[in-house]
Write a protein that holds these residues in place. Structure first.
Motif, PDB file in Angstrom:
ATOM      1  N   ALA A  16      55.705  56.139 -22.706  1.00 35.53           N
ATOM      2  CA  ALA A  16      55.966  54.951 -23.520  1.00 35.53           C
ATOM      3  C   ALA A  16      55.782  55.253 -25.004  1.00 35.53           C
ATOM      4  O   ALA A  16      56.568  54.793 -25.844  1.00 35.53           O
ATOM      5  N   LEU A  17      54.744  56.023 -25.349  1.00 42.55           N
ATOM      6  CA  LEU A  17      54.522  56.394 -26.747  1.00 42.55           C
ATOM      7  C   LEU A  17      55.660  57.262 -27.281  1.00 42.55           C
ATOM      8  O   LEU A  17      56.125  57.074 -28.413  1.00 42.55           O
ATOM      9  N   ASP A  18      56.106  58.207 -26.474  1.00 41.39           N
ATOM     10  CA  ASP A  18      57.207  59.073 -26.906  1.00 41.39           C
ATOM     11  C   ASP A  18      58.483  58.276 -27.143  1.00 41.39           C
ATOM     12  O   ASP A  18      59.209  58.500 -28.129  1.00 41.39           O
ATOM     13  N   ALA A  41      55.512  56.891 -36.937  1.00 41.94           N
ATOM     14  CA  ALA A  41      55.210  56.574 -35.542  1.00 41.94           C
ATOM     15  C   ALA A  41      54.668  57.807 -34.822  1.00 41.94           C
ATOM     16  O   ALA A  41      53.765  57.703 -33.982  1.00 41.94           O
ATOM     17  N   GLY A  42      55.185  58.968 -35.168  1.00 42.14           N
ATOM     18  CA  GLY A  42      54.698  60.204 -34.575  1.00 42.14           C
ATOM     19  C   GLY A  42      53.255  60.493 -34.929  1.00 42.14           C
ATOM     20  O   GLY A  42      52.510  61.066 -34.122  1.00 42.14           O
ATOM     21  N   THR A 291      58.907  43.948 -27.697  1.00 38.52           N
ATOM     22  CA  THR A 291      58.967  44.823 -28.869  1.00 38.52           C
ATOM     23  C   THR A 291      59.255  46.289 -28.555  1.00 38.52           C
ATOM     24  O   THR A 291      59.713  47.026 -29.422  1.00 38.52           O
ATOM     25  N   GLY A 292      58.955  46.710 -27.341  1.00 33.32           N
ATOM     26  CA  GLY A 292      59.093  48.123 -27.011  1.00 33.32           C
ATOM     27  C   GLY A 292      57.975  48.987 -27.553  1.00 33.32           C
ATOM     28  O   GLY A 292      58.012  50.209 -27.447  1.00 33.32           O
ATOM     29  N   ASN A 293      56.951  48.340 -28.118  1.00 33.75           N
ATOM     30  CA  ASN A 293      55.799  49.053 -28.672  1.00 33.75           C
ATOM     31  C   ASN A 293      54.653  48.952 -27.664  1.00 33.75           C
ATOM     32  O   ASN A 293      54.207  47.850 -27.343  1.00 33.75           O
ATOM     33  N   PRO A 294      54.133  50.090 -27.146  1.00 30.80           N
ATOM     34  CA  PRO A 294      53.144  50.025 -26.063  1.00 30.80           C
ATOM     35  C   PRO A 294      51.719  49.719 -26.500  1.00 30.80           C
ATOM     36  O   PRO A 294      50.844  49.523 -25.654  1.00 30.80           O
ATOM     37  N   MET A 295      51.447  49.670 -27.803  1.00 25.03           N
ATOM     38  CA  MET A 295      50.073  49.452 -28.263  1.00 25.03           C
ATOM     39  C   MET A 295      49.705  47.974 -28.182  1.00 25.03           C
ATOM     40  O   MET A 295      50.468  47.109 -28.623  1.00 25.03           O
TER      41      MET A 295
END
Length: 443
Positions: A16-18, A41-42, A291-295
């Motif tokens: 998910a982070l990748d 983001a990286g 959002t597609g953001n896993p945090m």
């Protein structure tokens, strides 16, 4: 009962982070903007994954009204003029170049709140001065006798008991029937009849009117979120939730009542926290999926040292928070608890989650000890005192930022940040903070 598989959870989290860091599908205006986004983001991804050779430490500050006041706008403008609120957040990102940004939608929309008759907050331009931030109003919104209703069916309790109390103009919803009768043709009419009373009809008109306002307001917030992303600034968190114990203490019973409940009806408190794990999980997942953001941001309001004993912390607070964090990880999410106050006596508990990807944002916890105990196991963030940022000189901020980096960055697994959210800020010290992070936070 399924066996906990930390390795499988980490693999989902890393995938998910990748995917998030790759920014697939975002229509960047040019390669420069895309490269800026994927680079920042990286940095977060590498820190969370504890990579030993990232380029540098990512830097981020959690803000509420700071972008508003620092750009010369008022709190009233933020809550009543959506364009001004969004512009302030965009200008903050462009001016200070953080590696992640928050969303202006967290400020809220005054006109909709007025229509609903919202009671749990005061806000600028309505019942506070125009130049103030909003303030929470803690009261007993749930009676002690309502624990059974909450435990039995949280959604029904919220809809027919809690919402009628905290939204003055939705009080008639307390007189509606439970939804369950809709399962049978011969009993479904009970629910619809209860919705047909004049009082409930008026309440639903208020809901629809406020919903339209909120939808239109959110389109403006979304526009600025997208602008920040396409300008190279990733959003820090994609979802949010809170610890089950905090949900009861913050939102329902109030702090004093909940502390007494721990002695008067401890079994009910424990059962309620367990019952709320899945609702808190689903709350977080809704944001992540959108959002597609896993945090996932998780502010820990009532778990700090001194608030309760270690046995109480383990029973009432940590037990269900740990389950919630693991369930988030199983869905590929990265729990990001905002560890408010000091957790110097609770580092053993935080260390329990070192088998998954997570970020502990530290406030007053001893960074030296935290790095010693948790460094290389989980990602750490924060630790910079807000008081220094607000009252110190640029030289002082630069010096303290360098000291913090020396203590905390190690060979990976650290995010430079403050110990709490910012309602205000100073231009010169904010520049000093981020510039020093970029210059001295290199590996």
């Amino acid at each position: 009962m399924a066996t906990w598989d930390a390795e499988a959870a980490r693999k989902k989290q890393d995938a998910a982070l990748d995917k998030w860091a790759a920014a697939e599908g975002l229509p960047f205006p040019n390669e420069e903007a895309k490269n800026a986004y994927t680079y920042r983001a990286g940095l977060f991804r590498d820190a969370i994954q504890l990579k030993k050779s990232p380029d540098r430490v990512p830097a981020y500050v959690n803000v509420t009204f700071a972008p508003i006041f620092m750009t010369g706008r008022t709190g009233k403008q933020a809550m009543y003029e959506p364009e001004e609120c969004g512009k302030a957040y965009l200008e903050f990102a462009q001016t200070y170049q953080p590696d992640g940004v928050g969303s202006p939608h967290l400020i809220g929309y005054g006109p909709a709140l007025e229509k609903l008759g919202y009671k749990t907050f005061k806000w600028p331009g309505y019942n506070l001065a125009d130049d103030a931030p909003y303030q929470y109003v803690e009261e007993e919104w749930m009676a002690r006798s309502d624990y059974d209703a909450l435990i039995s069916d949280p959604s029904d309790f919220l809809m027919r008991t809690y919402i009628p109390k905290v939204f003055k103009n939705l009080a008639p919803l307390a007189n509606t029937a439970p939804l369950y009768g809709t399962a049978e043709m011969v009993t479904q009419s009970e629910w619809f009849v209860s919705l047909g009373t004049p009082e409930v009809q008026e309440a639903y008109k208020v809901i629809l009117d406020a919903a339209k306002d909120n939808f239109e307001w959110f389109q403006v917030m979304l526009k600025y979120n997208i602008q920040m992303a396409l300008s190279g600034f990733p959003g820090y968190a994609g979802g949010a939730t809170i610890a089950p114990f905090d949900y009861i203490g913050d939102t329902l019973r109030g702090t004093t009542n909940l502390l007494m409940d721990m002695f008067r009806c401890p079994e009910k408190v424990e059962m309620a926290t367990e019952r709320l794990v899945m609702p808190m999980l689903n709350w977080a997942l809704s944001g992540v999926r959108a959002t597609g953001n896993p945090m996932v941001f998780i502010p820990l309001h009532k778990g700090a040292d001194g608030f309760m004993s270690l046995p109480q912390f383990e029973r009432f607070y940590w037990k269900t928070l740990k389950v919630l964090m693991r369930k988030l990880a199983e869905h590929g999410c990265v729990p990001c608890p905002f560890v408010e106050g000091a957790y110097n006596e609770r580092l053993d508990y935080l260390e329990e989650m070192s088998d998954i990807r997570c970020v502990y944002w530290l406030d007053k916890t001893d960074m030296v000890e935290a790095r010693k105990r948790l460094g290389g196991k989980v990602c750490l963030g924060g630790g910079f005192p807000v008081s220094t940022l607000l009252t110190g000189s640029p030289a002082k901020v630069k010096d303290e930022t360098k000291k913090l980096l020396d203590l905390a960055m190690g060979d990976g697994g650290y995010i430079l940040g403050c110990g709490c959210a910012l309602d205000e800020g100073k231009d010169d010290t904010m520049h000093a903070f981020f510039e020093t992070g970029r210059e001295y936070g290199k590996y």
